[in-house]
Design an enzyme around this catalytic site. Structure first.
Site, short mmCIF file in Angstrom:
data_model
loop_
_atom_site.label_atom_id
_atom_site.label_comp_id
_atom_site.label_asym_id
_atom_site.label_seq_id
_atom_site.Cartn_x
_atom_site.Cartn_y
_atom_site.Cartn_z
N LYS A 191 -45.79 -18.71 -37.41
CA LYS A 191 -44.51 -18.34 -38.01
C LYS A 191 -44.32 -19.11 -39.31
CE LYS A 191 -39.52 -18.95 -37.26
NZ LYS A 191 -38.51 -19.55 -36.36
N LYS B 183 -26.30 -20.26 -39.90
CA LYS B 183 -26.31 -21.51 -39.15
C LYS B 183 -25.23 -22.45 -39.70
CE LYS B 183 -31.38 -21.60 -38.51
NZ LYS B 183 -31.44 -21.61 -37.04
N ARG C 33 -39.17 -14.09 -34.31
CA ARG C 33 -39.86 -13.13 -33.42
C ARG C 33 -40.08 -11.79 -34.13
NH1 ARG C 33 -35.11 -13.71 -29.13
NH2 ARG C 33 -35.27 -15.79 -30.08
N GLU D 163 -34.95 -14.32 -36.27
CA GLU D 163 -35.84 -13.64 -37.21
C GLU D 163 -37.31 -13.95 -36.99
OE1 GLU D 163 -36.44 -17.50 -38.47
OE2 GLU D 163 -34.54 -16.59 -37.90
#
Length: 466
Positions: A233, A245, A319, A317
């Site tokens: 990732k 966030k 995944r 995001e």
């Protein structure tokens, strides 16, 4: 190369080096009996008991330094006992006694400890180098330790660089530098080309940034060798997107490309060791930003597999970008497919910061990774791909949602989402990790960290390297 700062050892004349006596707590009493009266008195005066990770400089008759005694436990954690030496010893040159150099496994751990004990990230400010230097044994154990340390240092360095200097472009450049060093081939699909070449999920997540998303694809080794594929990732900064966030949760989001850093460090180990595998490394490199072009909650996006995904949360995001990379990776039916990702806070709640969560569709691979990791002091812990939770990803208007309909089991839910796209790999494992040390200890300074790649390298090496 990013790993230029790790070596602390030297090939200085062994005749002038001070000897390091490595002694276990259980053997300390017997060792002490063999020492001179001066050393016995000195050890007693300093209340040195040979506890692990502690050391004491011993004097000669004329008061100068004569040797060093180090307390260590002969187990997987002894790497960190030896790492403590680097900052504890004064300026000088040192070498291990035969207790260490004659034991192949112990020598490798000791040298790895020295290398990691000397690691420092000094790109943005001057950090004094350790004063002590060490004679490097001329054996394969030291070679292996250096290879491992360089892979770990590369991983740490990549994570430690802030996002203004480590965006998708710079991450791709780091991969290119590594590929050039080992004569690997690398291609990069950038921006709108991701959509035209059917990587729609990577494109959807990354298009909100003015730094274009990309898929980094590196190949190395004999095309007819067993296929080992690594996916990492590479979210170079994660604001959370429109599901923004809070500021406190955003402070460490430069490390959200920690999975990419892991696979580049592991790839370096594999290539430097010349393992007889066909290695492929896939990194979806993006930023998850807020803009007029960013993807939104409730959007439905396509994936390379043709599975439509309803976006339940833009902060899930990782995944999404991994789904396209895993689909491509699995299409070649690799013998081993590993993905590394700083994916869920739920994994940290379940296992803490120092124990990555391991998921796998193959018991042999999962057992090898977990058992090897524990044996080496590079642990990970298996959690289940629990089928009963799959319905929690259902969507009323798409093939799947990217988040669960409930608040529980978040790490398992994320792994189940990825499992759908890893179909085709003979053996797949997903490692959900922190990639960060919140506080510094010898050999493990505060900052970016490699987790699980020593164990993964050993498993791959044991399976294909003989």
């Amino acid at each position: 190369m990013f790993d230029h700062i790790i070596p602390t050892t030297t090939t200085a004349d062994a005749q002038t080096a001070l000897t390091i006596h490595a002694v276990t707590p259980a053997g300390f009493g017997k060792w002490l009996e063999s020492q001179s009266d001066i050393h016995k008195s000195w050890i007693e005066a300093n209340r040195f008991e040979g506890k692990r990770g502690t050391s004491l400089l011993l004097p000669s008759n004329d008061g100068k330094a004569a040797s060093v005694v180090l307390g260590f436990e002969n187990d997987a954690k002894s790497v960190w006992d030896f790492a403590a030496l680097v900052s504890a010893l004064p300026k000088g040159t040192y070498q291990f006694d035969a207790t260490v150099t004659s034991d192949d496994e112990l020598c490798e751990r000791a040298m790895l400890g020295l290398y990691l004990g000397g690691y420092r990230f000094d790109r943005y400010r001057k950090i004094d180098a350790p004063q002590a230097s060490f004679v490097r044994p001329a054996n394969k154990a030291a070679d292996r330790a250096e290879n491992t340390a360089r892979g770990i240092a590369l991983t740490r360095d990549l994570i430690n660089v802030p996002a203004n200097d480590m965006g998708p472009v710079e991450l791709a450049a780091a991969a290119q530098t590594l590929a050039d060093e080992f004569s690997a081939t690398i291609t990069t699909i950038v921006g709108d080309d991701l959509e035209t070449q059917n990587y729609p999920s990577i494109y959807a997540v990354g298009k909100g940034s003015d730094r274009a998303p990309r898929l980094i694809d590196m190949h190395w080794g004999d095309e007819n060798a067993p296929r080992v594929t690594l996916v990492g990732k590479g979210v170079c900064f994660d604001t959370g997107g429109y599901d923004l966030k809070p500021a406190s949760n955003m402070l460490l989001m430069k490390k959200d490309m920690g999975g990419a850093a892991q696979v580049l460090g592991l790839a370096r180990m594999i290539m430097a060791a010349q393992l007889p595998v066909r290695l492929r490394v896939l990194i979806p490199a993006v930023e998850n930003m807020v803009s007029g072009n960013a993807f939104r909650p409730s959007d439905i996006i396509n994936t390379r597999k043709g599975v439509t995904v309803e976006v339940g949360n833009t902060d899930a995001e990782g995944r999404l970008v991994l789904s396209d990379a895993l689909t491509e990776a699995a299409s070649e039916d690799p013998e081993i497919l590993l993905d590394f990702a700083t994916l869920t806070g739920a994994a940290r709640v379940a296992l803490g910061l120092g124990l990555p969560a391991l998921f796998s569709n193959n018991d042999d691979l999962a057992n090898a990774l977990q058992n090897t990791g524990i044996e080496m002091g590079d642990p990970m812990w298996r959690l289940p791909l629990w089928d009963d939770y799959r319905p929690m990803l259902e969507s009323k208007i798409a093939d799947t949602n990217n988040i669960s309909s409930g608040p529980f089991g978040g790490a398992i839910i994320a792994a189940l989402f990825l499992d759908r796209f890893a179909k085709g790999a003979k053996a797949w494992a997903h490692i959900d990790l922190m990639a960060w040390n919140p506080a510094g200890t010898p050999g493990r300074p505060e900052g970016g960290e490699a987790q699980g790649i020593r164990a993964a390298f050993k498993v791959i090496s044991d399976r294909y390297g003989k």
